[in-house]
Each structure stands twice: as structure tokens, then as C-alpha cells.
Design an enzyme around this catalytic site. Structure first.
Site, PDB file in Angstrom:
ATOM      1  N   ASP A   1      -5.612   2.915  -1.290  1.00 59.86           N
ATOM      2  CA  ASP A   1      -6.352   3.737  -0.339  1.00 59.86           C
ATOM      3  C   ASP A   1      -6.603   5.087  -0.999  1.00 59.86           C
ATOM      4  O   ASP A   1      -5.665   5.841  -1.263  1.00 59.86           O
ATOM      5  CB  ASP A   1      -5.540   3.889   0.948  1.00 59.86           C
ATOM      6  CG  ASP A   1      -6.313   4.562   2.059  1.00 59.86           C
ATOM      7  OD1 ASP A   1      -7.052   5.517   1.772  1.00 59.86           O
ATOM      8  OD2 ASP A   1      -6.175   4.143   3.223  1.00 59.86           O
TER       9      ASP A   1
ATOM     10  N   GLU B   1     -11.568   3.058   6.459  1.00 60.34           N
ATOM     11  CA  GLU B   1     -10.471   3.321   7.383  1.00 60.34           C
ATOM     12  C   GLU B   1     -10.436   4.808   7.704  1.00 60.34           C
ATOM     13  O   GLU B   1      -9.584   5.553   7.226  1.00 60.34           O
ATOM     14  CB  GLU B   1      -9.147   2.853   6.778  1.00 60.34           C
ATOM     15  CG  GLU B   1      -8.021   2.825   7.814  1.00 60.34           C
ATOM     16  CD  GLU B   1      -6.684   2.442   7.218  1.00 60.34           C
ATOM     17  OE1 GLU B   1      -5.943   1.699   7.879  1.00 60.34           O
ATOM     18  OE2 GLU B   1      -6.371   2.880   6.096  1.00 60.34           O
TER      19      GLU B   1
ATOM     20  N   GLU C   1       0.823  -1.215   0.000  1.00 60.79           N
ATOM     21  CA  GLU C   1       0.000   0.000   0.000  1.00 60.79           C
ATOM     22  C   GLU C   1       0.854   1.260   0.000  1.00 60.79           C
ATOM     23  O   GLU C   1       1.649   1.469   0.928  1.00 60.79           O
ATOM     24  CB  GLU C   1      -0.898   0.025   1.237  1.00 60.79           C
ATOM     25  CG  GLU C   1      -1.752   1.288   1.330  1.00 60.79           C
ATOM     26  CD  GLU C   1      -2.481   1.410   2.657  1.00 60.79           C
ATOM     27  OE1 GLU C   1      -3.477   2.162   2.714  1.00 60.79           O
ATOM     28  OE2 GLU C   1      -2.049   0.775   3.642  1.00 60.79           O
TER      29      GLU C   1
ATOM     30  N   GLN D   1      -9.445   1.279   0.208  1.00 60.58           N
ATOM     31  CA  GLN D   1      -9.833   1.905   1.466  1.00 60.58           C
ATOM     32  C   GLN D   1     -10.247   3.347   1.205  1.00 60.58           C
ATOM     33  O   GLN D   1      -9.809   3.957   0.221  1.00 60.58           O
ATOM     34  CB  GLN D   1      -8.687   1.854   2.487  1.00 60.58           C
ATOM     35  CG  GLN D   1      -8.414   0.441   2.982  1.00 60.58           C
ATOM     36  CD  GLN D   1      -7.217   0.357   3.903  1.00 60.58           C
ATOM     37  OE1 GLN D   1      -6.221   1.045   3.730  1.00 60.58           O
ATOM     38  NE2 GLN D   1      -7.298  -0.513   4.894  1.00 60.58           N
TER      39      GLN D   1
END
Length: 260
Positions: free
Chosen positions: A178, A240, A143, A204
Site C-alpha cells: 500500500d 483504498e 501488508e 493500494q
């Protein structure tokens, strides 16, 4: 509407960790994700997941000494045996919990680090992790994390992550995209996702810039959700974010985004 997973490291933390699984189910989530499960017995977590018919979508491999400020060790030279031990531990938990994805955190680079050596270390460790996880049907994720929240983190940009993924060359290595980090570092979320979609294993979300509920801030999540549906993304979308004023009180965003 994409499949949403509550990140119970950030959400429902008004409650003890194991009780957050029930709270997530009661709020309509079919899955949860979290940073680390290792402070709890895997069977205790698995029992709560089963009891409330909730899946575990994702957790992170052991990150080194988190309390001392470490944020992963996969790209840190000299830590490969520790990393390999962490892979085995993560696989053990993933098998017990039925977890399809584990995230290998790259780590924070010292100021005097040899960037090329760190990259080579990361690639070697990821090959090992992916090969070990493949035998159990587990996907390994990397990530990119923004430099504002985590200065010095090895991996920050989408194209950097995908170049590493290509060099590793293992089919069960994918990128965790994300949208919060991507917006802060480079923007252009929709087109970037279109470009890399087959190789994105998990998404995310959070509001930008405060990292509160996804219906706050500068990112149009309603548009992005429609895009995910249009393109047939069938993975989980991890929520998140840090609730601004209590988790349950802030969950109205789910209905509001579904209606747009």
C-alpha cells in the site's frame, strides 16, 4: 495505465454494500476489493459481480473481533485454530467469488507481547494458509500498515514483510504494498517497489496524509503509475481511500492521472 479496483469498503459507501458493485461498474471500474465479505452470502455477492461484469480482486481473512478493536490474529499466539478456521472460510468465499488474493492480517500486539513468539506464530500460520490456498490457486498477502493509523500493528515496514515472506518460503505468499502506508512509514516508494516487484502481489493507493483521492497530497501517483507500466506490473491497484466530498464527485482524478 494500471488496472484499478474500487475499494467499496471506503468508496461508494453512500450506498448499501451490494449496490456499490454496480456503482463501481458504472464509474468505469473493472474490479472491486473490500475488507470483509462475511456479513453477506457469497452467492449474493457473486451474482452482483457477474451481473455487472466486475471481478473481485481482494478481501481479508477473518480478523478476529473487529468490532472489539482486533485487527487480525495471524501473529497472535494461542489463536492458531481460530486462524485456521478463518482460512477455510476465506477459501470458501474466494472460490465462490473467483477472488485471486486474500489478505492475512497480522494483528495488534499487546504491550507485554513476546515479539519473537509473535513472529514465529505469524510464520507458522502463514505457511499453513499459503499451503491451503495453493490448492485452490489463491495467493495469500501480508501488508505492512503504518503505525500512525494502526498503532501496535505487528507488520509496518516493507523489508520486515519481505523477510517474513522469505522465511515462510511458499511461492503463493506475497506482499500487499500500500503506497499510502509505505509513504508514511518510510517513503522511497519507487525504489522500494523496484527492489521487491516480483514479490508484490497487490498495490493500494490513497492521497497522503489525509487518505483522500490519489491526486491530493504529497505522493506523485502519475509518476508511480508510469513506473508500474514501465516495469510491467500486471496486478490490480486498489483505490483504498476516503472520498473527500462524495465518491462520484471525486473520480476526476482517474482521467487527470491518465493524461499525465
Amino acid at each position: 495505465m494500471p488496472k484499478l479496483a474500487a475499494n467499496i469498503t471506503m468508496m461508494f459507501n453512500e450506498l448499501p454494500f451490494l449496490e456499490r458493485i454496480q456503482a463501481s461498474a458504472q464509474s468505469g471500474f473493472k474490479a472491486v476489493e473490500f475488507l470483509f465479505p462475511y456479513d453477506f452470502d457469497a452467492q449474493d455477492i457473486a451474482a452482483e459481480l457477474k451481473r455487472h461484469s466486475v471481478r473481485n480482486a481482494l478481501f481479508n481473512m477473518p480478523p478476529g473481533d473487529w468490532n472489539a478493536g482486533e485487527r487480525g490474529i495471524a501473529a497472535l499466539p494461542g489463536r492458531s485454530q481460530e486462524f485456521r478456521d478463518g482460512v477455510a472460510k476465506a477459501i470458501s468465499y474466494a472460490q465462490a467469488l473467483g477472488t485471486p488474493n486474500v489478505h492475512a492480517m497480522a494483528g495488534l500486539l499487546p504491550a507485554d507481547a513476546d515479539a519473537n513468539l509473535c513472529r514465529a506464530t505469524f510464520i507458522e500460520n502463514l505457511k499453513y494458509a499459503a499451503q491451503q490456498c495453493a490448492a485452490h490457486g489463491i495467493t495469500v498477502l501480508i501488508e505492512p500498515i503504518n503505525q500512525r493509523d494502526m498503532p501496535g500493528y505487528f507488520l509496518s515496514l516493507q523489508d520486515q514483510a519481505h523477510a517474513i515472506r522469505e522465511e515462510v518460503g511458499e511461492p503463493n505468499l506475497k506482499v500487499q504494498m500500500d503506497f499510502y502506508h509505505a509513504q508514511i512509514m518510510e517513503g522511497d516508494i519507487a525504489m522500494t517497489f523496484r527492489k521487491y516487484q516480483p514479490h508484490v502481489g497487490h498495490i493500494q493507493i490513497a492521497g497522503v496524509p489525509e487518505r483522500h483521492e490519489p491526486d491530493t497530497g504529497e505522493v506523485n501517483h502519475a509518476y508511480l503509475f508510469r513506473l508500474l507500466d514501465e516495469l510491467g506490473y500486471d496486478g490490480w491497484v486498489g483505490c483504498e481511500y476516503r472520498p473527500a466530498n462524495g465518491t462520484v464527485q471525486g473520480l476526476g482524478w482517474m482521467n487527470s492521472l491518465m493524461d499525465k
